[in-house]
Motif scaffolding. Structure first.
Motif, mmCIF file in Angstrom:
data_model
loop_
_atom_site.group_PDB
_atom_site.id
_atom_site.type_symbol
_atom_site.label_atom_id
_atom_site.label_comp_id
_atom_site.label_asym_id
_atom_site.label_seq_id
_atom_site.Cartn_x
_atom_site.Cartn_y
_atom_site.Cartn_z
ATOM 1 N N ASP A 1 0.836 -1.205 0.000
ATOM 2 C CA ASP A 1 0.000 0.000 0.000
ATOM 3 C C ASP A 1 0.865 1.248 0.000
ATOM 4 O OD1 ASP A 1 -2.312 -1.495 -0.017
ATOM 5 O OD2 ASP A 1 -2.613 -1.398 2.164
ATOM 6 N N GLU A 2 1.990 1.176 0.712
ATOM 7 C CA GLU A 2 2.892 2.333 0.767
ATOM 8 C C GLU A 2 3.466 2.641 -0.612
ATOM 9 O OE1 GLU A 2 6.972 3.831 3.087
ATOM 10 O OE2 GLU A 2 6.230 1.778 3.337
ATOM 11 N N LEU A 3 3.874 1.604 -1.335
ATOM 12 C CA LEU A 3 4.430 1.817 -2.673
ATOM 13 C C LEU A 3 3.340 2.317 -3.625
ATOM 14 C CD1 LEU A 3 6.606 1.712 -4.789
ATOM 15 C CD2 LEU A 3 6.250 -0.761 -5.003
ATOM 16 N N LYS A 4 2.158 1.738 -3.520
ATOM 17 C CA LYS A 4 1.047 2.196 -4.362
ATOM 18 C C LYS A 4 0.794 3.690 -4.143
ATOM 19 C CE LYS A 4 -1.564 -2.161 -4.509
ATOM 20 N NZ LYS A 4 -2.823 -2.821 -4.077
ATOM 21 N N ASP A 5 0.775 4.099 -2.868
ATOM 22 C CA ASP A 5 0.529 5.510 -2.553
ATOM 23 C C ASP A 5 1.615 6.406 -3.151
ATOM 24 O OD1 ASP A 5 -1.758 4.872 -1.182
ATOM 25 O OD2 ASP A 5 -0.815 4.904 0.809
ATOM 26 N N LYS A 6 2.866 5.974 -3.047
ATOM 27 C CA LYS A 6 3.965 6.761 -3.619
ATOM 28 C C LYS A 6 3.797 6.936 -5.123
ATOM 29 C CE LYS A 6 7.818 5.721 -0.438
ATOM 30 N NZ LYS A 6 9.163 5.086 -0.356
ATOM 31 N N VAL A 7 3.448 5.838 -5.804
ATOM 32 C CA VAL A 7 3.323 5.872 -7.261
ATOM 33 C C VAL A 7 2.119 6.706 -7.681
ATOM 34 C CG1 VAL A 7 2.871 4.454 -9.298
ATOM 35 C CG2 VAL A 7 4.522 3.676 -7.591
ATOM 36 N N ILE A 8 0.989 6.484 -7.021
ATOM 37 C CA ILE A 8 -0.233 7.211 -7.385
ATOM 38 C C ILE A 8 -0.101 8.704 -7.096
ATOM 39 C CG2 ILE A 8 -2.684 7.501 -6.850
ATOM 40 C CD1 ILE A 8 -2.733 4.447 -6.269
ATOM 41 N N GLU A 9 0.352 9.031 -5.883
ATOM 42 C CA GLU A 9 0.478 10.443 -5.498
ATOM 43 C C GLU A 9 1.530 11.159 -6.347
ATOM 44 O OE1 GLU A 9 1.268 10.426 -1.338
ATOM 45 O OE2 GLU A 9 -0.680 9.523 -0.824
ATOM 46 N N GLY A 10 2.635 10.474 -6.606
ATOM 47 C CA GLY A 10 3.683 11.084 -7.422
ATOM 48 C C GLY A 10 3.231 11.333 -8.842
ATOM 49 N N THR A 11 2.515 10.372 -9.419
ATOM 50 C CA THR A 11 2.041 10.519 -10.788
ATOM 51 C C THR A 11 0.997 11.624 -10.891
ATOM 52 O OG1 THR A 11 2.414 8.162 -11.159
ATOM 53 C CG2 THR A 11 1.035 9.306 -12.748
ATOM 54 N N GLU A 12 0.088 11.667 -9.928
ATOM 55 C CA GLU A 12 -0.941 12.710 -9.945
ATOM 56 C C GLU A 12 -0.323 14.096 -9.770
ATOM 57 O OE1 GLU A 12 -3.696 11.525 -6.930
ATOM 58 O OE2 GLU A 12 -4.806 10.176 -8.281
ATOM 59 N N GLN A 13 0.730 14.178 -8.971
ATOM 60 C CA GLN A 13 1.408 15.457 -8.799
ATOM 61 C C GLN A 13 2.071 15.900 -10.105
ATOM 62 O OE1 GLN A 13 4.106 15.586 -5.475
ATOM 63 N NE2 GLN A 13 5.038 17.519 -6.105
ATOM 64 N N SER A 14 2.686 14.948 -10.813
ATOM 65 C CA SER A 14 3.321 15.268 -12.099
ATOM 66 C C SER A 14 2.283 15.721 -13.123
ATOM 67 C CB SER A 14 4.063 14.042 -12.630
ATOM 68 O OG SER A 14 5.131 13.689 -11.778
ATOM 69 N N ALA A 15 1.105 15.104 -13.065
ATOM 70 C CA ALA A 15 0.049 15.446 -14.027
ATOM 71 C C ALA A 15 -0.565 16.800 -13.717
ATOM 72 C CB ALA A 15 -1.029 14.367 -14.006
ATOM 73 N N GLY A 16 -0.359 17.305 -12.489
ATOM 74 C CA GLY A 16 -0.956 18.567 -12.100
ATOM 75 C C GLY A 16 -2.469 18.443 -12.045
ATOM 76 N N ASN A 17 -3.144 19.453 -12.511
ATOM 77 C CA ASN A 17 -4.611 19.427 -12.524
ATOM 78 C C ASN A 17 -5.162 19.040 -13.889
ATOM 79 O OD1 ASN A 17 -4.840 20.334 -9.806
ATOM 80 N ND2 ASN A 17 -4.464 22.445 -10.468
ATOM 81 N N LYS A 18 -4.296 18.588 -14.758
ATOM 82 C CA LYS A 18 -4.736 18.271 -16.117
ATOM 83 C C LYS A 18 -5.448 16.918 -16.151
ATOM 84 C CE LYS A 18 -0.887 20.782 -18.249
ATOM 85 N NZ LYS A 18 0.352 20.667 -19.062
ATOM 86 N N PRO A 19 -6.625 16.859 -16.766
ATOM 87 C CA PRO A 19 -7.315 15.570 -16.916
ATOM 88 C C PRO A 19 -6.583 14.697 -17.918
ATOM 89 C CG PRO A 19 -8.506 17.295 -18.084
ATOM 90 C CD PRO A 19 -7.413 17.975 -17.312
ATOM 91 N N VAL A 20 -6.863 13.399 -17.885
ATOM 92 C CA VAL A 20 -6.189 12.453 -18.774
ATOM 93 C C VAL A 20 -6.385 12.828 -20.232
ATOM 94 C CG1 VAL A 20 -6.177 10.060 -19.571
ATOM 95 C CG2 VAL A 20 -6.231 10.544 -17.124
ATOM 96 N N GLN A 21 -7.575 13.292 -20.598
ATOM 97 C CA GLN A 21 -7.832 13.641 -22.004
ATOM 98 C C GLN A 21 -6.920 14.756 -22.482
ATOM 99 O OE1 GLN A 21 -12.008 14.422 -22.653
ATOM 100 N NE2 GLN A 21 -12.391 12.280 -23.175
ATOM 101 N N GLU A 22 -6.637 15.716 -21.601
ATOM 102 C CA GLU A 22 -5.735 16.797 -21.999
ATOM 103 C C GLU A 22 -4.312 16.286 -22.147
ATOM 104 O OE1 GLU A 22 -4.230 21.211 -20.447
ATOM 105 O OE2 GLU A 22 -6.068 20.306 -19.635
ATOM 106 N N LEU A 23 -3.903 15.387 -21.263
ATOM 107 C CA LEU A 23 -2.570 14.791 -21.371
ATOM 108 C C LEU A 23 -2.457 13.952 -22.635
ATOM 109 C CD1 LEU A 23 -2.022 13.708 -17.649
ATOM 110 C CD2 LEU A 23 -0.917 15.606 -18.852
#
Length: 323
Positions: free
Chosen positions: A270-292
């Motif tokens: 769970d700790e690794l999942k949180d790191k990956v999910i939170e880190g990826t969402e931070q990199s994506a900023g507020n942009k939705p997937v469609q914009e990316l």
């Protein structure tokens, strides 16, 4: 069974990969019959095609190419009945794929090539329930299919060379770069390479060596730029200076013995999942997937022109085709 249209393609399964195939075939002047049992599949499919179509217009449409040449058919057997080529894209579950491929096999002409987009299952496994297994191949693409040209073609124990050749010709007709894999193995070639990098990336994040954003940057501004033109072997060939790979292996070969990498995947805690999910969402900023996705597509359209200018025909693919 007599075919009246030698440009009719059937696409079974209209998720992300299925839509990509449909867009690519339509853009190159083919008629496509699509089928998917999911509720709302047709509407979602047509929206997906419309979303991708502007990129195909920029890449250049074939004469007669039109979204109007797409037909949705709920019944699988009716959808594939007159197809000269069937591309299967149902979920990556062995039992389901084997059943669907057996149904397609029973409903099509014996001259029809049947390709599976599976990313990991071998064709010998997929063709076990088919009356005519010689027609079953793996035709594994990469997302987004309508832009990325590589397709891995893999034959199974009973696949005929004629069907491999026919598949290769059809893929070339829609501007793809077919790579015929000489020996079947789970995951084929490209996914095995990407999986190895993915495992190491997870270890680096898990061990606190770097964040997800930093790992992405290491590829984006380093190896990834080189890999867009040359693969790992030619890249290392240049690293050897005037003597090329010969010097590179002599100079850096011993480093392969050092425990720099970890082949086994880390436990997905769970700790690794949180790191990956939170880190990826931070990199994506507020942009939705469609914009990316839009940004990715814009980049790929421009990058593909550059790749074609400098490397129009990868030598490894040409050599495989000549075998």
């Amino acid at each position: 069974m007599t075919k009246t249209n030698n440009k009719q393609i059937a696409v079974v399964g209209t998720g992300v990969i299925g839509v990509g195939w449909i867009v690519r075939f339509l853009a190159h002047g083919y008629d496509v019959v699509a089928t998917d049992p999911a509720e709302g599949a047709e509407q979602k499919l047509r929206e997906g095609v419309a979303h991708a179509w502007p990129y195909m217009e920029r890449m250049g449409l074939a004469e007669g190419a039109s979204q109007d040449r797409l037909r949705f058919e709920a019944d699988l057997k009716e959808a594939v009945r007159d197809a000269v080529f069937v591309q299967e894209n149902v979920p990556e579950r062995e039992g389901l794929k084997r059943q669907v491929l057996a149904d397609i096999d029973a409903s099509t002409d014996r001259e029809t090539v049947i390709a599976s987009s599976t990313s990991g299952i071998t064709p010998s496994t997929l063709q076990q329930d088919c009356a005519h297994p010689e027609r079953i191949i793996v035709g594994h693409p990469f997302n987004p299919v309508y832009l990325l040209p590589l397709v891995e073609i893999v034959g199974g124990e009973h696949t005929s060379q004629e069907m491999i050749d026919k598949a290769s010709d059809i893929y070339k007709a829609i501007a793809m770069k077919p790579l015929v894999i000489q020996k079947e193995v789970e995951g084929h070639v490209a996914d095995r390479l990407m999986e190895a990098l993915w495992r190491e990336a997870l270890h680096i994040v898990n061990d606190g060596v770097a964040t997800t954003e930093e790992v992405d940057a290491a590829i984006t501004y380093g190896a990834g730029l080189r890999w867009a033109q040359m693969g790992p072997f030619l890249t290392f060939h240049l690293a050897g200076g005037d003597e090329g790979m010969k010097h590179m292996l002599k100079q850096f070969g011993p480093a392969l013995k050092l425990p720099w990498t970890k082949l086994e995947a880390p436990e997905l805690t769970d700790e690794l999942k949180d790191k990956v999910i939170e880190g990826t969402e931070q990199s994506a900023g507020n942009k939705p997937v469609q914009e990316l996705e839009k940004q990715r597509n814009e980049f790929l359209v421009r990058l593909l022109d550059l790749v074609e200018e400098y490397w129009p025909e990868p030598q490894t693919i040409l050599q495989n085709e000549q075998k």
